[in-house]
Design an enzyme around this catalytic site. Structure first.
Site, PDB file in Angstrom:
ATOM      1  N   LYS A  34      36.691  38.008  31.380  1.00 27.84           N
ATOM      2  CA  LYS A  34      35.832  36.962  31.967  1.00 27.84           C
ATOM      3  C   LYS A  34      36.616  35.655  32.083  1.00 27.84           C
ATOM      4  O   LYS A  34      36.512  34.930  33.078  1.00 27.84           O
ATOM      5  CB  LYS A  34      34.572  36.769  31.114  1.00 27.84           C
ATOM      6  CG  LYS A  34      33.511  35.865  31.736  1.00 27.84           C
ATOM      7  CD  LYS A  34      33.693  34.391  31.439  1.00 27.84           C
ATOM      8  CE  LYS A  34      32.606  33.536  32.072  1.00 27.84           C
ATOM      9  NZ  LYS A  34      32.833  32.093  31.895  1.00 27.84           N
TER      10      LYS A  34
ATOM     11  N   ASP B 186      34.915  36.585  49.398  1.00 29.78           N
ATOM     12  CA  ASP B 186      33.860  37.451  48.871  1.00 29.78           C
ATOM     13  C   ASP B 186      34.152  37.723  47.387  1.00 29.78           C
ATOM     14  O   ASP B 186      34.910  38.617  47.038  1.00 29.78           O
ATOM     15  CB  ASP B 186      33.874  38.753  49.685  1.00 29.78           C
ATOM     16  CG  ASP B 186      32.782  39.730  49.286  1.00 29.78           C
ATOM     17  OD1 ASP B 186      32.214  39.585  48.182  1.00 29.78           O
ATOM     18  OD2 ASP B 186      32.515  40.656  50.076  1.00 29.78           O
TER      19      ASP B 186
ATOM     20  N   GLU C  73      31.468  25.490  35.561  1.00 31.17           N
ATOM     21  CA  GLU C  73      31.731  25.533  34.109  1.00 31.17           C
ATOM     22  C   GLU C  73      32.807  24.523  33.698  1.00 31.17           C
ATOM     23  O   GLU C  73      33.909  24.530  34.276  1.00 31.17           O
ATOM     24  CB  GLU C  73      32.174  26.951  33.720  1.00 31.17           C
ATOM     25  CG  GLU C  73      32.316  27.139  32.226  1.00 31.17           C
ATOM     26  CD  GLU C  73      32.666  28.587  31.839  1.00 31.17           C
ATOM     27  OE1 GLU C  73      32.490  29.508  32.656  1.00 31.17           O
ATOM     28  OE2 GLU C  73      33.110  28.772  30.697  1.00 31.17           O
TER      29      GLU C  73
ATOM     30  N   HIS D   2      35.554  21.990  25.181  1.00 31.92           N
ATOM     31  CA  HIS D   2      34.231  22.104  25.812  1.00 31.92           C
ATOM     32  C   HIS D   2      33.347  20.933  25.393  1.00 31.92           C
ATOM     33  O   HIS D   2      32.698  20.318  26.205  1.00 31.92           O
ATOM     34  CB  HIS D   2      33.536  23.384  25.318  1.00 31.92           C
ATOM     35  CG  HIS D   2      33.603  24.513  26.296  1.00 31.92           C
ATOM     36  ND1 HIS D   2      33.080  24.430  27.552  1.00 31.92           N
ATOM     37  CD2 HIS D   2      34.089  25.770  26.186  1.00 31.92           C
ATOM     38  CE1 HIS D   2      33.255  25.583  28.178  1.00 31.92           C
ATOM     39  NE2 HIS D   2      33.875  26.409  27.370  1.00 31.92           N
TER      40      HIS D   2
HETATM   41  P1  NAD Z   1      35.931  39.475  60.223  1.00 31.58           P
HETATM   42  O1  NAD Z   1      35.519  40.600  61.104  1.00 31.58           O
HETATM   43  O2  NAD Z   1      35.198  38.194  60.328  1.00 31.58           O
HETATM   44  O3  NAD Z   1      37.481  39.149  60.464  1.00 31.58           O
HETATM   45  C1  NAD Z   1      38.413  40.096  60.786  1.00 31.58           C
HETATM   46  C2  NAD Z   1      38.874  39.899  62.225  1.00 31.58           C
HETATM   47  O4  NAD Z   1      39.538  38.640  62.356  1.00 31.58           O
HETATM   48  C3  NAD Z   1      39.903  40.936  62.625  1.00 31.58           C
HETATM   49  O5  NAD Z   1      39.295  42.111  63.122  1.00 31.58           O
HETATM   50  C4  NAD Z   1      40.730  40.220  63.677  1.00 31.58           C
HETATM   51  O6  NAD Z   1      40.235  40.499  64.956  1.00 31.58           O
HETATM   52  C5  NAD Z   1      40.498  38.725  63.409  1.00 31.58           C
HETATM   53  N1  NAD Z   1      41.734  38.004  62.992  1.00 31.58           N
HETATM   54  C6  NAD Z   1      42.143  36.793  63.436  1.00 31.58           C
HETATM   55  N2  NAD Z   1      43.292  36.419  62.854  1.00 31.58           N
HETATM   56  C7  NAD Z   1      43.649  37.418  62.014  1.00 31.58           C
HETATM   57  C8  NAD Z   1      44.742  37.607  61.110  1.00 31.58           C
HETATM   58  N3  NAD Z   1      45.724  36.707  60.958  1.00 31.58           N
HETATM   59  N4  NAD Z   1      44.734  38.741  60.367  1.00 31.58           N
HETATM   60  C9  NAD Z   1      43.767  39.659  60.471  1.00 31.58           C
HETATM   61  N5  NAD Z   1      42.708  39.541  61.321  1.00 31.58           N
HETATM   62  C10 NAD Z   1      42.645  38.422  62.078  1.00 31.58           C
HETATM   63  O7  NAD Z   1      35.866  39.853  58.722  1.00 31.58           O
HETATM   64  P2  NAD Z   1      36.442  41.030  57.836  1.00 31.58           P
HETATM   65  O8  NAD Z   1      37.645  40.498  57.132  1.00 31.58           O
HETATM   66  O9  NAD Z   1      36.601  42.298  58.579  1.00 31.58           O
HETATM   67  O10 NAD Z   1      35.234  41.208  56.782  1.00 31.58           O
HETATM   68  C11 NAD Z   1      34.996  40.236  55.787  1.00 31.58           C
HETATM   69  C12 NAD Z   1      33.534  39.996  55.607  1.00 31.58           C
HETATM   70  O11 NAD Z   1      32.837  41.225  55.370  1.00 31.58           O
HETATM   71  C13 NAD Z   1      33.240  39.118  54.397  1.00 31.58           C
HETATM   72  O12 NAD Z   1      32.333  38.123  54.772  1.00 31.58           O
HETATM   73  C14 NAD Z   1      32.593  40.084  53.411  1.00 31.58           C
HETATM   74  O13 NAD Z   1      31.713  39.423  52.535  1.00 31.58           O
HETATM   75  C15 NAD Z   1      31.887  41.047  54.321  1.00 31.58           C
HETATM   76  N6  NAD Z   1      31.552  42.387  53.781  1.00 31.58           N
HETATM   77  C16 NAD Z   1      31.995  42.818  52.560  1.00 31.58           C
HETATM   78  C17 NAD Z   1      31.690  44.096  52.125  1.00 31.58           C
HETATM   79  C18 NAD Z   1      32.203  44.585  50.787  1.00 31.58           C
HETATM   80  O14 NAD Z   1      31.908  45.698  50.367  1.00 31.58           O
HETATM   81  N7  NAD Z   1      32.991  43.815  50.079  1.00 31.58           N
HETATM   82  C19 NAD Z   1      30.945  44.949  52.926  1.00 31.58           C
HETATM   83  C20 NAD Z   1      30.521  44.494  54.161  1.00 31.58           C
HETATM   84  C21 NAD Z   1      30.846  43.219  54.600  1.00 31.58           C
END
Ligand code: NAD
Length: 385
Positions: free
Chosen positions: A256, A272, A80, A373
Site C-alpha cells: 500500500k 486509470d 493523504e 504524520h
Molecule cells: P483511446 O482509444 O482514447 O486512445 C487510444 C488511441 O489514441 C489509439 O487507438 C490511437 O488511435 C490514438 N493515439 C494518438 N497518439 C497515439 C500514440 N502516441 N500512441 C498510441 N495511440 C495514439 O484509449 P485507450 O488507450 O485505448 O483506452 C484507455 C481508456 O480505456 C481509459 O480511459 C481506461 O480507463 C478505459 N478502459 C479501461 C479498461 C480496463 O480494464 N482497464 C476497460 C475498458 C476501458
C-alpha cells in the site's frame, strides 16, 4: 429517489434541481457541486453518466528526483499527508546518483474466450496453421496504432479445464505505443473474434484486455548509501523488509505504501488507477508462485554495505487517450513531469513507488510513521483554526 428513472436524460441543471428538492440540499451545497474547478461541468458531464459535480484532490510536486541522470519534478494527486514529503525525502537521500529506471515497450494482452469448442486440439492446430493470415488481418485492424510504432505483434493459445468444460483462451499481444490501450484492444478483439470463432468451430464469449500487463514491465532502482542513512538504519530496514516478505498482513500495508506513490502520479496524469492497482496486486500475488502475495520491491545490501532498493511491476499507463485529453490538469502534469512517452511516465511512476516505499520503511524503522504524520495533522488543525 434511488430508482428515479431517466436521471441520465436530464440536464445538469435539472439533476441539481431534483437533488435540491428531494434531498433538501441548501444553496451552499449546490454551489459546492457546481464548483468543478479546472474541469468544466460541461466536460464532466460528457465523461461519465449521471454527473452532478466534480471532486477535488490536492495536486503537489515531489522534489529531488533524478531519473537516469535527469532531474525530474513528479506531480502527485493525493489526499493523504506525508506521501509527497516522503517521496521527496527518499529521492534526496539517494542523491547525487538518484534512480535508474527502464520500461518495456507498451505490449498489452487482449484475451478472447472460446467455449463449446468442437475439437480443442484441432482448433489450436488450425490457429497455428493460419497464424500468418490471422496476423495480416490483425495488423490491418490495428492500423490506427501503426503510425505510432504500435500494432498487433503475435498471439498464443491456452487450453483451460473449467467446471463448464474445456475452453481455449487466445492471447493477443498488441503494442499500444503511448496509449493505455484498453479501448483500442477491446475494439480490435471484437472485430477479429468472428474469424477466430470460424477457424476454431467454437463460440466466442469474452473479448477483453488483461490488466495483468506482464509484457509491459517497468523497473526502477536506487542505492541509499550507509554514510547517508547509517549502517544501523540499514539493518533495521532489512528486518522490516523480511517482515513484509514473510507476513502477508504486513505485506499488504508494505505494498500500500508503494501504491501511495504510484497511484498519486497515475491520478495526477489522468490515468486509470484501477487498472494499475489490479495489475500491481495480481503481479504481487503471482510473481513468485511459491510465496503467494509478496512485495513489489526488493532490498539488499551491496558489497559496500549500502542499501539497494528496486521495484518491478506491470504498468499500463498512457500519455495520450482515455481521460488525458479531457482533464486539463492531466496534460499539465505530464508537461511538468516532462514525460514525452508512456515509458517516460512509467519510469517516473515506478521511481515514485520505490521512493514512497523507502520513505515509509525508513520512518517505520527509525522514528516511527506517526511523527511526520502528526506534524502535518497539526498544520491542518492550525489552518482550520
Ligand atoms: P483511446 O482509444 O482514447 O486512445 C487510444 C488511441 O489514441 C489509439 O487507438 C490511437 O488511435 C490514438 N493515439 C494518438 N497518439 C497515439 C500514440 N502516441 N500512441 C498510441 N495511440 C495514439 O484509449 P485507450 O488507450 O485505448 O483506452 C484507455 C481508456 O480505456 C481509459 O480511459 C481506461 O480507463 C478505459 N478502459 C479501461 C479498461 C480496463 O480494464 N482497464 C476497460 C475498458 C476501458
Amino acid at each position: 429517489m434511488s430508482n428515479f428513472s431517466g436521471f441520465y436524460k436530464l440536464s445538469l441543471e435539472q439533476r441539481l434541481a431534483i437533488l435540491k428538492k428531494e434531498l433538501s440540499l441548501s444553496d451552499d451545497e449546490l454551489i459546492l457541486l457546481k464548483n468543478s474547478g479546472s474541469l468544466s461541468l460541461e466536460s464532466a458531464n460528457t465523461m461519465i453518466e449521471n454527473t452532478i459535480g466534480a471532486i477535488h484532490l490536492p495536486l503537489g510536486l515531489a522534489m529531488n528526483f533524478k531519473i537516469n541522470g535527469t532531474e525530474k519534478i513528479i506531480p502527485m494527486a493525493i489526499e493523504e499527508p506525508s506521501v509527497i514529503a516522503g517521496a521527496s525525502k527518499a529521492a534526496k537521500l539517494c542523491l547525487p546518483d538518484g534512480f535508474t529506471a527502464s520500461a518495456d515497450p507498451s505490449i498489452m494482452i487482449g484475451q478472447i474466450q472460446l467455449v463449446n469448442v468442437k475439437n480443442p486440439k484441432k482448433a489450436i492446430e488450425t490457429l497455428n496453421a493460419k497464424r500468418d493470415e490471422i496476423l495480416v488481418l490483425a495488423k490491418k485492424l490495428t492500423e490506427s496504432l501503426t503510425k505510432y510504432g504500435g500494432g498487433v505483434q503475435n498471439f498464443k493459445m491456452k487450453l483451460i479445464e473449467t467446471n463448464r468444460g474445456e475452453m481455449i483462451i487466445v492471447y493477443f499481444y498488441v503494442n499500444v505505443a503511448d496509449a493505455m490501450g484498453a479501448n483500442t484492444i477491446n475494439t480490435f478483439l471484437e472485430k477479429i473474434s468472428p474469424t477466430i470463432a470460424e477457424y476454431t468451430q467454437s463460440e466466442v464469449r469474452l473479448r477483453i484486455l488483461s490488466n495483468l500487463a506482464t509484457k509491459r514491465m517497468v523497473r526502477a532502482k536506487a542505492v541509499w548509501k550507509k554514510e547517508i542513512i547509517g549502517e544501523e538504519t540499514i539493518e533495521k530496514f532489512l528486518d522490516a523488509y523480511e517482515f513484509a516478505l514473510n507476513d502477508v498482513y504486513r505485506c499488504a500495508t508494505h505494498n500500500k505504501g508503494i501504491m501511495n506513490g504510484i497511484d498519486a502520479v497515475v491520478l495526477a496524469t489522468g490515468n486509470d488507477w484501477r487498472a494499475v492497482e489490479a495489475g500491481a496486486h495480481a503481479y504481487a500475488a503471482t510473481k513468485e508462485q511459491r510465496k503467494g502475495y509478496t512485495s513489489l520491491t526488493h532490498y539488499e545490501k551491496d558489497e559496500y554495505g549500502d542499501l539497494v532498493g528496486s521495484i518491478e511491476l506491470p504498468l499500463a499507463i498512457a500519455t495520450v487517450g482515455g481521460a488525458i485529453n479531457t482533464l486539463p490538469t492531466a496534460k499539465l502534469a505530464l508537461k511538468i513531469l516532462g514525460a514525452k512517452s508512456s515509458q517516460d511516465l512509467a519510469m517516473a511512476i515506478a521511481c515514485a513507488g520505490l521512493a514512497n516505499n523507502f520513505a515509509a520503511m525508513y520512518a517505520l524503522s527509525t522514528t516511527g510513521i506517526q511523527e511526520g504524520h502528526m506534524k502535518l495533522h497539526a498544520r491542518k488543525n492550525e489552518i482550520k483554526g
